[in-house]
Enzyme design. Structure first.
Site, PDB file in Angstrom:
ATOM      1  CB  SER A 146      25.287  21.813   3.077  1.00 56.89           C
ATOM      2  OG  SER A 146      25.927  22.491   4.116  1.00 56.89           O
ATOM      3  CG  ASP A 222      20.231  23.855   8.645  1.00 56.47           C
ATOM      4  OD1 ASP A 222      21.264  23.798   9.343  1.00 56.47           O
ATOM      5  OD2 ASP A 222      20.203  23.547   7.438  1.00 56.47           O
ATOM      6  CG  HIS A 255      22.452  21.061   7.545  1.00 57.04           C
ATOM      7  ND1 HIS A 255      22.157  22.139   6.733  1.00 57.04           N
ATOM      8  CD2 HIS A 255      23.697  20.659   7.167  1.00 57.04           C
ATOM      9  CE1 HIS A 255      23.180  22.378   5.911  1.00 57.04           C
ATOM     10  NE2 HIS A 255      24.126  21.484   6.160  1.00 57.04           N
TER      11      HIS A 255
END
Lengths: 275, 275
Positions: A146, A222, A255
């Site tokens: 991320s 996600d 995620h």
């Protein structure tokens, strides 16, 4: 450098260390996993940069990297995501301030004094790690998740000679084109967006930066995919620049570290083959 | 039963669930990992009991069991270690009360109303799991860590027909002979030590309880080894009873999940071979 803890695990030692950082003017904590090795042997090192809200501990506890890192003979280094502590500015949002350093050297107040995560990860910590751990400084790769995927991509693109391999889980590929990135880069670097380009993987590629190849794993479920992560922008930039990109869209995956741990082995092998 | 969360991971689904327990008269939370399987297929289930201070989440986050559980086709069930919440008694010590249920049905005040972890793990939760998940109820094994190793050993010894395989990481093998156990059993069951024997693996074996075989991994650098865990007592009891015990003393390893995750694969294979 002070040793916070060491634990034997998977045929190696997982350590946590603390030192006074000159880049951030704070104490910084980081994790290093060192597989057993022959005396005098130097191992390649793979650096993992974490995402928003994380410390060194998230990937250390949930990343499931030690078993294969030992088998492949890879040292794993996991820095924190920002300076922390009393006297360090913060923001009520989870996406700015402590836990959200974005791997930049801030130029704006109140961040400019401490928020120098770019210098910390690119320069200060690699020098310390080279001094204190049995790393082969010629064989160094970088990956992350991320915000940390953004950090890994941008650091590798700016310094391809120093980081020989790069990959990411669910990276922010174009901070200049998503809410997280616009907020963070605007506050840390100011509103002049030309200063953002060297902190934006897609802009760096468009401006001529190159790496040999890139691996990305991205969960199809996600929750940040469409608004924040936008892997299509990286696909387009890599196509324009003829950079080989392997983008795996993973059905049902979100995620979280449940996704990262699932594809950790693939990423370790990717780096081991290149280091 | 309410679904708290589900995450796709390692070719399966890691879920967390909550239900109103009649055994504890509280809500209880637990984790179940279900590997992908054919429609209608029933899988063997391996139950993991956690140690002092833990919830269902510790092994779920740090246990590194999903990769191989998927490969072996094992469902993994991880209950909490006690009732929790407002109105549930607690103790300032980490080794009594919430997070420290010791897998007994308490008979003493103030614990007797809620602290029925024996009934919960032996009866109520298996029935719920059988109803809600694709488990083959004939193929069920149990393992655990520390206090949870005690739980696994005692539950298997009391019910060898229902739990076909048993193993433990750093178990409390004789609560009647260590400070953790004396405190907990004394407070939950009272000072009459005859009531403790069915909650003491070594005493159960001496009283005639049997299982087919036992696997134990124990860190040689475990800070609780000599005072609390005392694996030699289990070695002696198994020798007297001719129960095959594989005890691996692991050099340099401590009491943490860094150790558990290292030997998780060995334990999953041990159970898979027997289920």
């Amino acid at each position: 450098m002070e040793t916070v803890s060491t634990n034997r695990s998977h045929g190696g030692v997982q350590g946590v260390y603390r030192h006074a950082s000159s880049a951030t003017s704070t104490d910084m904590t980081f994790a290093v996993y060192v597989p057993d090795h022959d005396s005098g042997q130097k191992l390649p090192a793979l650096w993992y940069l974490s995402g928003l809200t994380c410390t060194h501990a998230n990937v250390m506890e949930k990343g499931e990297y030690r078993r294969l890192a030992s088998e492949l003979g890879l040292i794993i280094v996991a820095p924190d995501t920002s300076p922390r502590g009393e006297g360090v500015p913060d923001d009520p949002g989870y996406d700015l301030g402590q836990g959200a350093g974005f791997y930049v050297d801030a130029t704006q107040e109140p961040w400019a004094e401490h928020f120098h995560m770019r210098s910390y990860v690119e320069q200060e910590l690699p020098a310390l790690v080279a001094e204190q751990f049995p790393v082969d400084v010629q064989r160094r790769g970088i990956f992350g998740h991320s915000m940390g995927g953004h950090g890994a991509l941008t650091i590798a693109l700016r310094n391809p000679g120093e980081w020989k391999s790069v990959s990411a889980f669910a990276p922010i590929v174009a901070p200049g084109q998503c809410p997280w990135g616009k907020k963070a880069l605007g506050r840390y670097l100011g509103e002049d967006q030309s200063a953002w380009r060297e902190h934006d993987a897609c802009a760096l590629i468009d401006d001529g930066a190159r790496v040999t190849d890139i691996l990305v794993d991205q969960g199809a479920a996600d929750q940040f995919l469409g608004e924040q992560l936008k892997p299509d922008l990286l696909v387009d930039a890599c196509q324009r620049a003829s950079i080989p990109l392997t983008l795996n869209l993973r059905e049902g995956h979100d995620h979280s570290y449940f996704t990262i741990s699932t594809f950790m082995d693939d990423h370790l092998r990717w780096h081991a083959e290149r280091l």
